[in-house]
Design a protein around this motif. Structure first.
Motif, short mmCIF file in Angstrom:
data_model
loop_
_atom_site.label_atom_id
_atom_site.label_comp_id
_atom_site.label_asym_id
_atom_site.label_seq_id
_atom_site.Cartn_x
_atom_site.Cartn_y
_atom_site.Cartn_z
N LEU A 53 0.83 -1.21 0.00
CA LEU A 53 0.00 0.00 0.00
C LEU A 53 0.86 1.26 0.00
N ILE A 54 1.94 1.25 0.79
CA ILE A 54 2.80 2.44 0.85
C ILE A 54 3.55 2.64 -0.47
N VAL A 55 4.08 1.56 -1.04
CA VAL A 55 4.84 1.68 -2.29
C VAL A 55 3.93 2.16 -3.42
N THR A 56 2.75 1.58 -3.54
CA THR A 56 1.83 2.02 -4.60
C THR A 56 1.37 3.46 -4.39
N VAL A 117 1.39 10.30 4.60
CA VAL A 117 2.35 11.36 4.94
C VAL A 117 1.91 12.09 6.21
N ILE A 118 0.62 12.40 6.30
CA ILE A 118 0.13 13.08 7.50
C ILE A 118 0.28 12.18 8.72
N ALA A 184 -3.29 23.08 4.79
CA ALA A 184 -4.24 22.16 5.41
C ALA A 184 -3.54 20.94 5.99
N GLY A 185 -2.55 20.42 5.28
CA GLY A 185 -1.82 19.25 5.79
C GLY A 185 -1.06 19.56 7.06
N ILE A 255 -3.90 8.04 11.11
CA ILE A 255 -4.56 7.97 9.81
C ILE A 255 -6.07 8.02 9.98
N LEU A 256 -6.60 7.33 10.98
CA LEU A 256 -8.04 7.38 11.24
C LEU A 256 -8.49 8.77 11.66
#
Length: 324
Positions: A53-56, A117-118, A184-185, A255-256
């Motif tokens: 998931l991270i690589v894609t 990233v966040i 925003a990030g 992330i959530l």
């Protein structure tokens, strides 16, 4: 009379070459942690899923059919195209398109990159603040300890999502209108960090109180070693095991939290959608037949968070000496 020994019969000892020390990778593969990882199928599957998931996500500019941040690539003529296996599906829109003609696969890849990233940035910032304040409170104690921990107790008494909502809303209003989308990030990272550092600080403080009473710390004090050097070089390495577990689990929570804030409309803007933003947009069309607009971002978010949590649970068990 003994016979003379010729020089040719004298055996010359060959120099013994030193045995090369194993590298870090070899030492890791022979460790108990690697053994536990290879015996835990769920941890291996979660690790492979998370890496994929991270690589894609970070390879989105290379593999995504569309740049969802470029409005010139969006057209309403391609809106609401179903997935490729449904009637009416078209290439290259494997997962269909949304109501704006945005390719869902591309949007999910770019949105996952924003969420990851966040999450990483907020965990790193929370970790830095928590380690610094936890070491300071545990090492010095007294008034410093009371002030820092009472402030942390106040933050813990408020739900994390409420703190994040308050900080995010206030910070977004404080920024000039032209900087709100760009910042925003950073605002989300700040909001998640403000409520996330307390757990690290409490863990490090408890470990520091135990370590500062041991002989090696007392000896360093007698040798007039500076307090900062004692905390960083001697005490901090002995507190990293529980911190690693907490950081892994809090990555999924970050992330959530970001997805929740974006779903509520105070997170990432529509021009830079994260997974939460995509879910908020798709939720409006859930019962209109365009189910793929919300289902696929939800599945991506679930896979990401579940993979992190499974790895965190395995790491907690693997590093617990009572379970070995």
């Amino acid at each position: 009379m003994p016979s003379p020994v010729s020089h040719d019969s004298i055996a010359v000892a060959e120099p013994v070459s030193p045995v090369p020390l194993p590298g870090r990778l070899a030492r890791f593969r022979s460790s108990d942690l690697w053994y536990s990882f290879t015996r835990k199928r769920s941890a291996m599957f979660a690790a492979f899923a998370l890496i994929f998931l991270i690589v894609t996500a970070f390879s989105a500019p290379l593999i995504a059919p569309q740049n969802t941040y470029d409005p010139s690539q969006l057209t309403l003529l391609n809106s609401e195209i179903p997935p490729i296996w449904e009637d009416g599906g078209q290439m290259p829109f494997l997962l269909g398109t949304d109501t704006q003609g945005r390719d869902m696969l591309s949007a999910i890849l770019y949105g996952s990159r924003v969420s990851i990233v966040i999450g990483i940035a907020s965990v790193i910032l929370s970790l830095g603040i928590g380690l610094s304040l936890g070491l300071t409170a545990g090492y010095f104690g007294g008034f410093v300890d009371n002030i820092l921990m009472r402030f942390g107790d106040v933050l813990l008494s408020i739900p994390t999502i409420l703190i994040a909502i308050l900080v995010s809303a206030v910070a977004m209003q404080a920024l000039p209108p032209e900087l709100r989308e760009v910042g925003a990030g950073a605002v989300l990272v700040l909001a998640i960090t403000l409520s996330g550092w307390v757990q690290y600080a409490r863990i490090v403080r408890a470990q520091t109180i135990v370590e500062r009473r041991k002989e090696y710390v007392q000896a360093a004090r007698l040798l007039k070693v500076p307090a900062r050097r004692i905390m960083v070089n001697h005490i901090l390495p002995n507190t990293l095991t529980p911190i690693m577990v907490a950081a892994t689990l809090n990555f999924g929570m970050a992330i959530l939290t970001e997805a929740t804030l974006s779903f509520l409309g105070i997170g990432m803007p529509p021009s830079q959608p994260s997974l939460g933003t995509l879910i908020r947009f798709g939720n409006q069309f859930l019962f209109s037949g365009v189910w793929w607009v919300v289902v696929f971002p939800v599945v991506q978010l679930c896979l990401l968070v579940v993979s992190v949590n499974v790895l965190g649970d395995w790491l907690r068990d693997a590093l617990n000496p009572k379970l070995r």
